[in-house]
Design an enzyme around this catalytic site. Structure first.
Site, PDB file in Angstrom:
ATOM      1  N   LYS A 208       0.851  -1.195   0.000  1.00 13.62           N
ATOM      2  CA  LYS A 208       0.000   0.000   0.000  1.00 13.62           C
ATOM      3  C   LYS A 208       0.892   1.252   0.000  1.00 13.62           C
ATOM      4  CE  LYS A 208      -3.430   2.267   2.877  1.00 13.62           C
ATOM      5  NZ  LYS A 208      -4.286   2.172   4.042  1.00 13.62           N
ATOM      6  N   GLU A 214      10.740  -4.629   4.175  1.00 13.73           N
ATOM      7  CA  GLU A 214      10.837  -6.031   3.746  1.00 13.73           C
ATOM      8  C   GLU A 214      10.467  -6.175   2.270  1.00 13.73           C
ATOM      9  OE1 GLU A 214       9.272  -4.850   6.363  1.00 13.73           O
ATOM     10  OE2 GLU A 214       9.479  -6.140   8.122  1.00 13.73           O
ATOM     11  N   LYS A 514       9.895  -0.746  13.979  1.00 13.43           N
ATOM     12  CA  LYS A 514      10.379  -0.360  12.639  1.00 13.43           C
ATOM     13  C   LYS A 514      11.409   0.757  12.745  1.00 13.43           C
ATOM     14  CE  LYS A 514       6.110  -1.088   9.958  1.00 13.43           C
ATOM     15  NZ  LYS A 514       5.061  -0.391   9.224  1.00 13.43           N
TER      16      LYS A 514
HETATM   17  O1  F6P Z   1       2.854  -4.241   9.835  1.00 10.94           O
HETATM   18  C1  F6P Z   1       2.196  -3.056   9.625  1.00 10.94           C
HETATM   19  C2  F6P Z   1       1.604  -2.924   8.260  1.00 10.94           C
HETATM   20  O2  F6P Z   1       1.377  -1.580   8.051  1.00 10.94           O
HETATM   21  C3  F6P Z   1       0.318  -3.726   8.079  1.00 10.94           C
HETATM   22  O3  F6P Z   1      -0.784  -3.118   8.614  1.00 10.94           O
HETATM   23  C4  F6P Z   1       0.286  -3.860   6.602  1.00 10.94           C
HETATM   24  O4  F6P Z   1      -0.612  -4.842   6.212  1.00 10.94           O
HETATM   25  C5  F6P Z   1       1.726  -4.187   6.324  1.00 10.94           C
HETATM   26  O5  F6P Z   1       2.458  -3.400   7.230  1.00 10.94           O
HETATM   27  C6  F6P Z   1       2.199  -3.959   4.917  1.00 10.94           C
HETATM   28  O6  F6P Z   1       2.127  -2.616   4.529  1.00 10.94           O
HETATM   29  P1  F6P Z   1       2.266  -2.192   3.030  1.00 10.94           P
HETATM   30  O7  F6P Z   1       1.168  -2.789   2.248  1.00 10.94           O
HETATM   31  O8  F6P Z   1       2.203  -0.689   3.037  1.00 10.94           O
HETATM   32  O9  F6P Z   1       3.605  -2.675   2.537  1.00 10.94           O
END
Ligand code: F6P
Length: 550
Positions: A208, A214, A514
């Protein structure tokens, strides 16, 4: 907006507390003297049956729990969520994953815009893209058909689509193989890429924010792996697509915006399966079946919005969870699918429930003082039976458990499904009613054991029973049923968050780790001084550095 009611301070909570003191001493065996109990405490919704009669409840408990939900403003909260009010107050966002599976031709205005128009156009783009990948129209840089799709994402950008692809594997006959890489541990991507070919692999970078450490690290490694063979960056467009809400970062990474599938701020990560994040599912099983999953979820939305609370499955499940967490003090809940295809369902639910409701600050900004989300875990039955069921049957904890099973198998092989069903049914019976000392003694006598032996062994073979469970039975695991089941649990989590008076749609609790990781990374990479760490962390860092020859 959501009402701010401290549940603990309500009269209903007090009444529940008093009633709990009575209920805890009434065994399920006793409650089952009421032969109408199954009819009273089971609900049918389309092809799904919820039997919640094996819970430590009676009519008074259920009325009080429903009263609690009413006092908490659940009715209004449901309306607010579906209407797109900014109920995610700490992030100033609406919560509209339900709009993503709204397949009607209506409109939903958010910030002066009909968001259903954008949602429909991304769905259309997903349809065209998934079809062309499946049919081999979309080709790799040497003109070959895509045989393998690798989804790179983590958390909500991995758990939902991974779970759904696994759940619908039965329907994925002509689709490419789908793989999921989430862990920043280099072994995950290395092992995945080992057997793949640059010419026929498509990467979906699912994030998102498009900033998650990661995911971006894995995506970079995938890019290098691809270019090591393809050489020309021009070819990236044939092998990389992005599922994201951050167009700027997507193009900075080098992915063609044409290959970007957008979603929006009003979709939380753990609720994003219904957005572009579902693309691997559409590619795996085909767009039509993917849309059936959305339709199933939409049916649950209608059930949740319209059904009175007494017959509303997410409401009932949510209330039962609160009854056990806050009154019985249960710290854990299990979800046990007797369905191999649902093997990743518990992993998905862990994030859904614990990232949403693992909070201890109320909507007033004060410490809740009462319990919120339980620890959720699970494994497919019957595997769990040979692993941790010992503890649910005879351990010191009461662990309310949801058992799920299909009436009809997708793979009718010999008598496997009869045996699966027999285990599914027997476990909840054993948990609820147990085996008394007298019954154990009689059984041992019938086995011709000596009286000495019986005295020694019998205490260990007693099953106290009185352990609660829900049974959820569906006809067979179709995309529609899967959609319904997922949405049931999503709304269960929502119900609980409303009553616990917490904000379920943020996740500030993941931030500190984080941030600290950025500082430690510098240390690990560049060997900077470690004087600002606590002695334990400093000691661990020195040990690692020494071993790595720094
Ligand atoms: O671990 C926190 C988080 O923000 C989750 O809520 C989310 O699903 C995940 O990291 C991945 O986030 P992104 O889709 O922004 O990479």
């Amino acid at each position: 907006m959501l009402k701010k009611v401290d549940p603990e301070k309500t009269e209903t909570w007090e009444k529940l507390l008093r009633y709990y003191k009575k209920m805890k001493n009434i065994p399920l065996k006793e409650l089952f003297k009421d032969t109408a109990r199954f009819d009273k405490y089971s609900v049918k919704f389309d092809n799904i049956l919820l039997d919640y009669s094996k819970n430590k409840i009676d009519g008074t408990v259920m009325s009080l729990l429903i009263e609690l939900s009413e006092i908490s403003g659940l009715d209004r909260a449901i309306e607010s969520m579906f209407a797109g009010e900014k109920i995610n107050e700490t992030e100033d966002r609406a919560v509209l994953h339900t709009a993503l599976r709204d397949l009607t031709n209506t409109e939903l205005i958010l910030d002066d815009k009909n968001i259903l128009t954008d949602i429909r156009s991304v769905r259309e783009k997903m349809k065209v893209f998934s079809c062309s990948v499946r049919e081999g129209v979309f080709k790799g840089y040497t003109g070959k058909k895509i045989t393998d799709v690798v989804n790179i994402g983590i958390g909500g950008s991995d758990l939902g689509p991974h779970m759904a692809c696994e759940a619908l594997k039965h329907y994925s006959d002509k689709g490419p193989r789908v793989h999921f890489v989430s862990n920043v541990d280099g072994s995950h991507i290395t092992e995945t890429l080992k057997h793949l070919d640059q010419e026929t692999t498509l990467f979906l970078v699912a994030s998102k924010t498009f900033t998650t450490q990661e995911t971006m690290t894995n995506a970079q490694t995938a890019r290098e792996w691809f270019l090591s063979e393809a050489k020309d960056k021009e070819y990236i467009k044939n092998h990389f697509a992005a599922l994201s809400s951050n167009a700027e970062k997507v193009s900075q990474f080098g992915i063609d915006i044409e290959n970007m599938f957008e979603f929006w701020d009003f979709v939380g990560g753990r609720f994003s399966l219904w957005s572009a994040i579902g693309l691997p599912v559409a590619i795996s099983v085909g767009y039509d079946l993917y849309e059936q999953m959305l339709k199933g979820a939409e049916k649950t939305d209608i059930h949740f919005k319209n059904e009175p609370f007494v017959r509303n499955i997410p409401v009932i499940l949510g209330l039962l969870g609160i009854w056990y967490s806050d009154f019985f003090g249960c710290e854990c809940e299990f979800v046990l699918p007797y369905d191999q295809y649902l093997s990743r369902f518990p992993a998905f639910l862990q994030q859904l429930s614990m990232e949403s409701n693992g909070k201890s600050v109320s909507r007033h900004g004060k410490n809740t003082g009462y319990r919120t989300a339980q620890v959720l875990m699970g494994e497919p039955g019957t595997n769990g039976q040979h692993s941790f069921y010992q503890l649910i049957h005879q351990g010191t904890h009461m662990i309310p458990s949801d058992f799920l099973c299909a009436v009809h198998p997708l793979n009718p092989v010999s008598d496997h499904h009869d045996k699966l069903l027999a285990n599914f049914l027997s476990q909840t019976e054993a948990l609820a009613f147990g085996r008394s000392e007298q019954e154990v003694i009689e059984k041992l006598r019938s086995e011709k054991r000596t009286e000495n032996e019986i005295e020694r062994i019998s205490p260990h073979r007693v099953f106290p029973g009185d352990r609660p469970s829900n049974s959820i039975i569906y006809d067979r695991l179709t995309p529609d049923t899967l959609g319904k089941l997922i949405a049931i649990y999503e709304h269960k989590v929502f119900v609980q968050g409303v009553i616990w008076n917490i904000f379920s749609f943020d996740q500030w609790g993941v931030e500190l780790g984080k941030e600290l990781a950025v500082k430690v990374l510098d240390e690990i990479r560049n060997g900077n001084g470690n004087e600002s760490y606590d002695v334990s962390t400093a000691g661990l860092i020195s040990y690692i550095k020494e071993k790595r020859g720094f």
